[in-house]
Enzyme design. Structure first.
Site, PDB file in Angstrom:
ATOM      1  CD  GLU A  80      -3.230  -1.247   8.129  1.00  0.00           C
ATOM      2  OE1 GLU A  80      -2.413  -1.881   7.460  1.00  0.00           O
ATOM      3  OE2 GLU A  80      -3.894  -0.326   7.676  1.00  0.00           O
ATOM      4  N   GLY A 117       4.804   1.831   4.770  1.00  0.00           N
ATOM      5  CA  GLY A 117       6.115   2.492   4.631  1.00  0.00           C
ATOM      6  C   GLY A 117       7.200   1.621   4.011  1.00  0.00           C
ATOM      7  CG  HIS A 120      -5.987   2.229   5.242  1.00  0.00           C
ATOM      8  ND1 HIS A 120      -5.515   3.198   6.093  1.00  0.00           N
ATOM      9  CD2 HIS A 120      -4.975   1.350   5.072  1.00  0.00           C
ATOM     10  CE1 HIS A 120      -4.255   2.917   6.417  1.00  0.00           C
ATOM     11  NE2 HIS A 120      -3.909   1.797   5.808  1.00  0.00           N
ATOM     12  CG  ASN A 143      -1.820   1.191   1.290  1.00  0.00           C
ATOM     13  OD1 ASN A 143      -1.914   1.946   0.315  1.00  0.00           O
ATOM     14  ND2 ASN A 143      -2.475   1.401   2.418  1.00  0.00           N
TER      15      ASN A 143
HETATM   16  P1  13P Z   1       2.929   0.861   7.774  1.00  0.00           P
HETATM   17  O1  13P Z   1       3.408  -0.454   7.202  1.00  0.00           O
HETATM   18  O2  13P Z   1       3.728   2.035   7.284  1.00  0.00           O
HETATM   19  O3  13P Z   1       2.791   0.792   9.248  1.00  0.00           O
HETATM   20  O4  13P Z   1       1.482   1.101   7.195  1.00  0.00           O
HETATM   21  C1  13P Z   1       0.529   0.150   7.437  1.00  0.00           C
HETATM   22  C2  13P Z   1      -0.619   0.472   6.600  1.00  0.00           C
HETATM   23  O5  13P Z   1      -1.361   1.404   6.888  1.00  0.00           O
HETATM   24  C3  13P Z   1      -0.821  -0.346   5.387  1.00  0.00           C
HETATM   25  O6  13P Z   1      -2.083  -0.184   4.894  1.00  0.00           O
END
Ligand code: 13P
Length: 243
Positions: free
Chosen positions: A157, A225, A86, A8
């Site tokens: 998440e 990230g 999300h 993502n």
């Molecule tokens: P990170 O991997 O940067 O923590 O982001 C997670 C995310 O929101 C993926 O959708």
């Protein structure tokens, strides 16, 4: 079968040129790349094996909805997955009810939804994670009235574990497994039983990917990230192939 990796990219990178370099570095059959909308077509043209994911969708199929993109439009450019719910979209106004419409719109067009659920830091601290997630799940699936042959994905998440959140803390595989088991049990009691796949997202990187992906309950990772760094994503993909 390797685990599923969803890259993502969020609102990154800035240029198409950078996007294409990153897409080539992420190209593997177990990967779905979720670039910003303008890069979808060009990313599709350079990858040979990776699938395409959209970061969001609007629930109306077509019409006077300036700025909106529909599931049928995404299907017509080869999108296989759509991320819905999300936390960063919820923060921008997506309610549980809107998420439910988006989930249904994706399924209706034959696109696999990746439904994100997760508790806030406050809910986590107060021991209210399960309740928060139960509500998100309950409403998200409430509009489905018939079974689909697609297997929707639920991404656990936790908001507090997203790397860009202030004071983010990586979750532990133990908590991720516990929460995924909780979600599985809850989903086994919903009115419309269906096959589902469960993945984890929140600060997954090259260093910790193995600790999450080796767990049998965790069928993949939603990576933010770290998916923007070629070396990181390559290592995460290698890890996905080991399990
Ligand atoms: P990170 O991997 O940067 O923590 O982001 C997670 C995310 O929101 C993926 O959708």
């Amino acid at each position: 079968m390797p685990k599923l990796i969803i890259a993502n990219w969020k609102e990154n990178p800035v240029t198409l040129k950078e996007a294409l370099v990153l897409a080539e570095a992420s190209d593997a059959p177990c990967v779905a790349i979720a670039p910003p909308f303008p890069f979808l077509g060009a990313v599709r043209a350079v990858v040979k094996e990776a699938n395409l994911a959209a970061q969001d969708v609007f629930y109306e199929e077509k019409g006077a909805f300036t700025g909106a993109v529909s599931a049928s439009q995404l299907a017509s450019v080869g999108v296989t997955y759509i991320i819905v719910g999300h936390s960063e979209r919820r923060r921008l106004g997506d309610t549980d009810e809107i998420v439910a419409k988006k989930l249904r719109a994706a399924l209706a067009q034959g696109i696999i939804p990746i439904l994100c659920v997760g508790e806030s830091r406050e809910e986590h601290k107060a021991g209210k994670a399960e309740g928060a997630i139960r509500k998100q799940l309950d409403v998200a699936f409430s509009l489905l009235t018939k079974p689909y042959t697609l297997i929707p994905i639920i991404a656990y998440e936790p908001v507090w574990a997203i790397s860009t959140e202030p004071n983010a803390e990586a979750d532990t595989p133990k908590n991720a497994v516990y929460m995924i088991q909780y979600i599985k049990t809850f989903m086994s009691h919903v009115a419309l039983p269906m096959l589902l796949k469960y993945i984890y997202g929140g600060s997954v990187n090259a260093k910790n990917a193995e600790s999450f992906l080796k767990e049998k309950e965790i069928e993949g990772a939603l990576v933010g990230g770290a998916s923007l760094k070629q070396e990181e994503i390559k290592k995460i993909i290698e890890t996905a192939y080991r399990y």
